[in-house]
Motif scaffolding. Structure first.
Motif, PDB file in Angstrom:
ATOM      1  N   LYS A 133      48.893  28.119  41.929  1.00 40.02           N
ATOM      2  CA  LYS A 133      47.431  28.298  41.963  1.00 40.02           C
ATOM      3  C   LYS A 133      47.062  29.507  42.811  1.00 40.02           C
ATOM      4  O   LYS A 133      46.178  30.279  42.440  1.00 40.02           O
ATOM      5  N   GLU A 134      47.718  29.672  43.940  1.00 34.92           N
ATOM      6  CA  GLU A 134      47.441  30.799  44.825  1.00 34.92           C
ATOM      7  C   GLU A 134      47.780  32.133  44.134  1.00 34.92           C
ATOM      8  O   GLU A 134      47.087  33.136  44.344  1.00 34.92           O
ATOM      9  N   LEU A 138      47.874  29.266  37.649  1.00 30.75           N
ATOM     10  CA  LEU A 138      47.261  27.994  37.241  1.00 30.75           C
ATOM     11  C   LEU A 138      45.789  28.014  37.640  1.00 30.75           C
ATOM     12  O   LEU A 138      45.428  28.486  38.707  1.00 30.75           O
ATOM     13  N   TRP A 139      44.958  27.432  36.791  1.00 35.38           N
ATOM     14  CA  TRP A 139      43.518  27.400  37.090  1.00 35.38           C
ATOM     15  C   TRP A 139      43.012  25.991  37.311  1.00 35.38           C
ATOM     16  O   TRP A 139      41.870  25.792  37.591  1.00 35.38           O
TER      17      TRP A 139
END
Length: 140
Positions: A133-134, A138-139
């Motif tokens: 995510k960082e 990935l959202w």
């Protein structure tokens, strides 16, 4: 037991025999082939550097490597679409990382995460999804 035959669309099957070269031509070919790997490794190393900078998740591995396939499937199972770059060996990674690197190497957010063992350890500990995510892979 049967041996698996690697598939390559660029090579004809069955392999065609190469004609024999006279000794003078053999000497010229070996000199040209010795200079080629260094230039090809440098070019491939530059391609890997560019791909690491552009892709949020990059898998660098050998062509047809089953471990690269496992890494790719693990990341796809999490919802990530990793880019895959195939290299001939570890020499192309020499300028990117310090120390010895095993293939497949996984780069997340422009930094080396590690190989399959490190990726699995981070996944099992629950730290992989926040890292992805960082990095913007990935959202969710």
């Amino acid at each position: 037991m049967y041996q698996a035959i690697p598939y390559s669309a660029s090579r004809p099957w069955p392999p065609r025999p190469q004609p024999a070269l006279p000794m003078a031509e053999v000497a010229e070919v070996t000199v040209a082939e010795e200079a080629l790997p260094a230039a090809a490794a440098e070019k491939s190393g530059e391609e890997v550097r560019r791909a690491v900078a552009e892709c949020p998740v990059l898998i660098v591995g050998r062509r047809g490597c089953c471990l690269s396939h496992v890494v790719k499937r693990l990341l796809q199972g999490l919802g990530v679409n990793p880019a895959v770059h195939e290299v001939a060996g570890e020499a192309e990674l020499a300028g990117l990382v310090d120390g010895d690197v095993a293939l497949p190497a996984v780069f997340v957010g422009g930094r080396l995460l590690g190989g399959l063992d490190r990726l699995m350890a981070v996944h099992i500990s629950g730290e992989l999804v926040p890292i992805l995510k960082e990095a913007g892979a990935l959202w969710l």
